[in-house]
Design an enzyme around this catalytic site. Structure first.
Site, PDB file in Angstrom:
ATOM      1  N   GLU A   1       0.820  -1.206   0.000  1.00 25.45           N
ATOM      2  CA  GLU A   1       0.000   0.000   0.000  1.00 25.45           C
ATOM      3  C   GLU A   1       0.858   1.263   0.000  1.00 25.45           C
ATOM      4  OE1 GLU A   1      -2.999  -0.175  -0.703  1.00 25.45           O
ATOM      5  OE2 GLU A   1      -3.349  -2.306  -0.327  1.00 25.45           O
TER       6      GLU A   1
ATOM      7  N   HIS B   1       1.646   2.376  -3.454  1.00 29.09           N
ATOM      8  CA  HIS B   1       0.624   3.268  -4.016  1.00 29.09           C
ATOM      9  C   HIS B   1       0.792   4.687  -3.474  1.00 29.09           C
ATOM     10  CE1 HIS B   1      -1.634   0.269  -6.161  1.00 29.09           C
ATOM     11  NE2 HIS B   1      -1.958  -0.412  -5.077  1.00 29.09           N
TER      12      HIS B   1
ATOM     13  N   HIS C   1       3.564   6.559  -5.084  1.00 32.94           N
ATOM     14  CA  HIS C   1       3.149   6.963  -6.423  1.00 32.94           C
ATOM     15  C   HIS C   1       2.319   8.245  -6.348  1.00 32.94           C
ATOM     16  CE1 HIS C   1       1.618   5.304 -10.570  1.00 32.94           C
ATOM     17  NE2 HIS C   1       2.404   6.349 -10.696  1.00 32.94           N
TER      18      HIS C   1
END
Length: 761
Positions: free
Chosen positions: A546, A549, A552
């Site tokens: 996670e 993500h 990102h």
């Protein structure tokens, strides 16, 4: 076009400690920086019973939103946002009379999307995490109100025709930056997908179907997590013997039928008992059943999606969805899946054959018995996630310390504990982090909500509640008419939903809305208030996934929110998160998470045979096939039966026979959230494996390779074609076309790459 951001959930016991000497160190050739003083603060920030930074006496609203200090204000925020958004819609539609306004259309469309998403995405987080049911109810109402408006915008003729004129104007297009042009194309593709050429009656039907899909999707997701009725086990179903726990269950069942619930300790005992074939069968049937209502919701959802696709001129929902994804078409997905299946089939058959022999030996049979779906837990050893090397058990604080050190080595980014204001978060367990770049300063914020509690969504997920975008070119004054300006109070009220997060970033011109993301997980809370929780290895991997993500979201800070961070193709977005799992296979990387002379218990690599892991991977492959079948044109056929389609697919590809009377598909929640794109995990795992091997495997802390991945992939969000990003980062330009040959090459990687067994798909 106007859509809330995708929530990313991780798919998904420690090996018993043995008397070994603990040993973990970095590769001798790798320079490893020690933890900074701010890194070290992360441990007490997460592991202490109270946050390191106590809430300030100052008060604010949720996520610092000035109008979200009480649950009832959600409706006010939604109402003001709708009024504010309508003004921006009118401005865009009226742009055709002014060349200067036409030049601002893409920016204004992006602002409009951001305005709506900034409330919808907060509402989505509240619905899944807030412990107060009044907040959840108010968030639901706001979510529905704004999503309905977004559905109308998706078929708004005035907006689409204005954007069409902009893209047809060569002078305007020539002045666009690559990011602006990509943003315009994203909006245009979404308009096309929504049926630009529909008649007013057809458009009304399109909007109605879109709203129906949202409603059915919510009902479907509710049912996927609803408890199945218990299995009723009579004493005659037990053969007896076995463990004391099993004998106790047998005695209870002699007085009255035993009710066994899915996931219960009783279910675990029975499903692991080789001799209890009848009881295991009953449990399997009960836990994989569906009510007629549950099947009806799913099949209505699939039909509505198929109708929506047909109404916009597409053959199927899969064709509609995949048009702007890496795969581009269902045919390419099929090609990828068939390559994986052909490679996997023989190994799956061998694993089932071995299971049959184990069953024969365990039961003392003279002939080889058939293998059934309820045999897996009884006749194969458990496959537990474990670290690749011995390592002291990690707490959440040690995980975030290690991640901060890893990000610092690779990208010049670190994590820092941040102060909370009263009213800023939804639960006392939530911790806040600043994400700090060594040159640019603060580049975003993370809110971490680790522990399970009643009412909180299950699993782990990453939510982006605020996207990055540049704000100094917004020209908000142009949104208001002279009459609005004359009524100054009205203007000020409307401005309260404008971006309240505007910052200067060192080394960049202009001001920026910085990203805000939330990470949810469901770790077991500490048993007492004065102890930290030691994580299972699977929980460590989940947090790292996670955080891939989240990274990102933080680094993909584009000028336009509609292409920032994780707002990219669904079958590309898992690349950074899956790559994070590969980093956790490196002893050099793991040395960043540990402390010297630790006396904590040690987690060891697993000694379990991973032969049967192929069965789990095969199941994921079958589910990817099923997702494609369900989102083909099949649901439009008279008498469509989702269970029949599932059973036929199972019979064609699975050596373990399908069990009549079961219909597990109503528990497959990803059918809604990843409709027609469930294959994304496998595609991105293949790409991540190749990126790991080519860039990081030999130098997992190298700044040069970290910068290459950041510059070629992370910073662009969805601002570049994903095939271009993959081709550039791997120095493989032949991939950039993203044609069938590119898909075939990635499928070959997924077969050939020699990765850890726990990482295979």
């Amino acid at each position: 076009m106007f859509r809330s951001k995708q929530v990313f959930r991780f798919k998904g016991c420690l090996h018993t400690a043995k008397a070994r000497v603990f040993f973990i160190r970095a590769n001798f050739a790798t320079f490893v920086k020690g933890p900074s003083s701010e890194d070290q603060l992360l441990v007490p920030h997460f592991d202490s019973p109270k946050p390191l930074q106590q809430p300030s006496l100052a008060s604010t609203g949720l996520f610092h939103h000035p109008l979200l200090q009480e649950a009832s204000q959600f409706k006010d925020v939604a109402t003001i946002t709708l009024s504010r958004a309508q003004r921006l819609v009118d401005r865009i539609v009226d742009s055709r009379s002014s060349p200067s306004e036409m030049r601002k259309v893409v920016k204004n469309l992006d602002r409009l999307s951001d305005m709506l998403c900034s409330v919808i995405d907060v509402a989505e987080l509240v619905r899944n995490a807030h412990p107060d049911r009044q907040w959840v109810q108010c968030a639901d109402e706001a979510y529905d109100m704004l999503c309905e408006f977004m559905a109308v915008l998706n078929t708004h003729v005035g907006l689409s025709e204005t954007l069409k004129l902009v893209l047809a104007d060569k002078a305007i297009v020539s002045e666009m930056s690559p990011e602006e042009h990509q943003t315009a194309l994203v909006f245009w593709r979404d308009f096309v997908r929504s049926g630009l050429d529909l008649s007013p009656i057809q458009r009304e039907r399109f909007v109605s179907l879109s709203s129906e899909i949202i409603s059915l999707g919510r009902a479907f997701l509710t049912e996927t997590s609803s408890p199945r009725p218990p299995a009723l086990i009579d004493h005659r179903d037990f053969r007896g013997g076995g463990t004391s726990a099993l004998r106790r269950l047998q005695m209870i069942s002699q007085r009255k039928p035993l009710q066994v619930h899915a996931g219960s300790a009783e279910a675990q005992v029975i499903m692991h008992s080789p001799n209890e074939d009848l009881a295991r069968r009953k449990l399997y049937l009960a836990f994989n059943s569906s009510t007629p209502e549950q099947l009806d919701i799913l099949e209505r959802l699939l039909r509505a999606r198929a109708e929506l696709a047909r109404s916009s001129g597409k053959e199927s929902f899969a064709h509609m969805v995949l048009d702007d994804k890496m795969a581009k078409s269902p045919e390419h997905v099929q090609q990828f899946l068939e390559t994986r299946m052909s490679h996997m089939h023989e190994r799956v058959v061998d694993a089932v054959r071995l299971m049959a022999n184990l069953k024969k030996a365990r039961l003392g049979l003279t002939t080889t018995p058939p293998v059934y779906a309820w045999d897996r837990m009884a006749f194969t050893p458990p496959i537990r996630s474990a670290p690749p090397v011995p390592i002291p058990a990690l707490t959440a604080g040690r995980v975030f310390l290690g991640l901060s050190r890893l990000f610092s080595h690779l990208y010049g980014v670190s994590l820092r504990p941040a102060e909370l204001l009263n009213g800023e978060v939804w639960h006392r367990d939530v911790r806040k982090l600043e994400v700090v770049h060594e040159d640019e300063g603060i580049i975003g914020w993370l809110y971490i909500d680790l522990y399970r509690r009643p009412g909180k969504a299950s699993g782990a997920a990453h939510y982006t509640v605020v996207c990055s975008r540049r704000t100094d070119h917004d020209d908000e004054q142009g949104d208001f008419t002279e009459d609005d300006v004359a009524r100054n109070a009205s203007v000020e009220a409307l401005r309260k939903v404008l971006p309240f997060n505007q910052y200067k970033v060192r080394g960049r011109s202009g001001t920026y809305q910085l990203p805000v993301a939330v990470l949810l997980s469901e770790l077991l809370p500490p048993a007492t208030t004065d102890e930290a929780v030691y994580l299972e290895w699977q929980d460590v991997l989940t947090l790292c996934h996670e955080m891939g993500h989240a990274l990102h979201s933080m680094l993909g800070r584009t000028d336009y929110q509609n292409i920032s961070g994780t707002r990219c193709a669904t079958d590309f977005v898992e690349l950074p998160s899956i790559l994070m799992e590969y980093f956790m296979t490196s002893s050099t990387v793991l040395s960043l998470f540990t402390e010297t002379n630790s006396n904590r218990r040690v987690q060891y690599p697993s000694d379990n045979d991973t032969t049967f892991a192929i069965l789990d991977n095969h199941t994921q492959l079958l589910l990817s096939y099923l997702d494609q079948v369900y989102h083909s044109a099949l649901p439009l056929e008279p008498g469509f039966d989702s269970t029949l389609a599932y059973s036929e697919l199972h019979a064609a590809h699975n050596p373990i026979p399908y069990v009549p009377g079961t219909s597990w598909q109503t528990q497959f929640g990803h059918l809604y959230s990843y409709g027609a794109t469930y294959y994304s995990y496998m595609l991105d795992r293949a790409i991540a494996g190749r990126v790991w091997q080519k860039l990081f495997r030999e130098n997992p802390l190298g700044r040069e390779v970290g910068e290459k991945f950041k510059q070629d992939v992370l910073i662009h969000g969805g601002g570049r074609d994903p095939w271009e990003m993959v081709g550039n980062v791997l120095d493989t330009p032949e991939l950039i076309e993203g044609d069938s040959e590119a898909i075939r090459e990635v499928a070959r990687w997924s077969v050939e790459d020699d990765v850890a067994s726990t990482m295979r798909l």
